[in-house]
Design an enzyme around this catalytic site. Structure first.
Site: not given
Ligand code: CO8
Length: 257
Positions: A65, A108, A111, A131
């Site tokens: 997400a 997500g 999921e 998460e």
């Molecule tokens: N959301 C928004 N932006 C993202 C996300 C994300 N999930 N993942 C990556 N991006 C963006 C980064 O911010 C970055 O943008 P920018 O260049 O503007 O900084 C761009 O994508 C590239 O990412 P990275 O530079 O981080 O790339 P890397 O190769 O270094 O790393 C990873 C890749 C390992 C995938 C890393 O991006 C990462 O850890 N991402 C997040 C993964 C994560 O935690 N996902 C779970 C999200 S929470 C969810 O899905 C459900 C939550 C439920 C909550 C319920 C609430 C009601």
């Protein structure tokens, strides 16, 4: 008009939805949710579509997400909007859905893949529910569908530690049905979709309904549900044609009715 996805027809009776937010690793914001659920609902009504493939990019199916969209929200915001409930619409799609996953399928993204009926992974795929590392928990079905798919031990491991698993571990655990070289992913997924779409449309939909019912019912209820659906296939043209074709030693020509 869509901004976050493209919709193609790569083969007869097959639709392909591709997530197109590569700079955000296909993070799933509300717009992606609206566009995917609207597109799948429309394709589901199209009698000329028998299977839908959902895919991302080489680097990411979807990295979760959209954390930037979620970060400023309050409890009142997410509760009032029933954040993520809109994804339930995908579960109402009756056409078989195939997730073709390369790269990250995290949070997500994992999921979304699990909302599909069949997961095909590139050897580059990485699955996880990270998460907990953000101070939250899965919110689009991760704790439920992952547990049903791979069992409590591994689901707890993934959801509590946030670790990711590669495509081969995901296949061994039963999360994905096949692993293929990344370069062959779309060809394989389109081939599987074409095969499914060539089957009787009502039969394919009934298979999907019956298998999914296994997660919602007791064995006795599920077996009864399956048997009644089986009986109802005898009301279709395709049952007559399929069995006649077998007897006459020729391929069937299904009317999808
Ligand atoms: N959301 C928004 N932006 C993202 C996300 C994300 N999930 N993942 C990556 N991006 C963006 C980064 O911010 C970055 O943008 P920018 O260049 O503007 O900084 C761009 O994508 C590239 O990412 P990275 O530079 O981080 O790339 P890397 O190769 O270094 O790393 C990873 C890749 C390992 C995938 C890393 O991006 C990462 O850890 N991402 C997040 C993964 C994560 O935690 N996902 C779970 C999200 S929470 C969810 O899905 C459900 C939550 C439920 C909550 C319920 C609430 C009601």
């Amino acid at each position: 008009m869509t901004d976050t996805i493209t919709i193609d027809r790569p083969a007869d009776r097959v639709a392909l939805i591709t997530l197109t937010r590569p700079k955000a690793l296909n993070a799933l914001n509300l717009q992606v949710m609206r566009e995917i659920t609207a597109a799948t609902a429309e394709l589901d009504r199209d009698p000329d579509i028998g299977a839908i493939v959902i895919t991302g990019s080489e680097r990411a199916f979807a990295a979760g997400a959209d954390i930037k969209e979620m970060a400023p929200q309050t409890f009142s915001d997410v509760y009032a909007a029933d954040w993520f409930a809109g994804w339930d619409a995908l579960s109402r799609v009756r056409t078989p859905l195939i997730a073709a996953v390369a790269g990250y399928a995290l949070g997500g993204g994992c999921e979304l893949a699990m909302m599909c009926d069949l997961l095909i992974a590139a050897d580059t795929a990485k699955f996880g529910q990270p998460e907990i590392t953000l101070g939250v928990i899965p919110g689009m079905g991760g704790s439920q569908r992952l547990t049903r798919a791979i069992g409590k031990a591994k689901a707890m491991d993934l959801c509590l530690t946030g670790r990711t698993i590669d495509a081969h571990e995901a296949e061994r655990a039963g999360l994905v049905s096949r692993v293929v070289p990344a370069a062959a992913l779309l060809e394989e997924a389109t081939g599987v979709a074409t095969k499914i779409a060539s089957m009787s449309r009502p039969a394919a939909r009934m298979v999907k309904e019956a298998v999914n019912r296994a997660f919602e019912s007791s064995l006795t209820e599920g077996l009864l549900f399956e048997r009644r659906l089986f009986h109802s296939t005898f009301a279709t043209h395709d049952q007559k044609e399929g069995m006649a074709a077998f007897t006459e030693k020729r391929p069937p020509t299904f009317r999808h009715a």
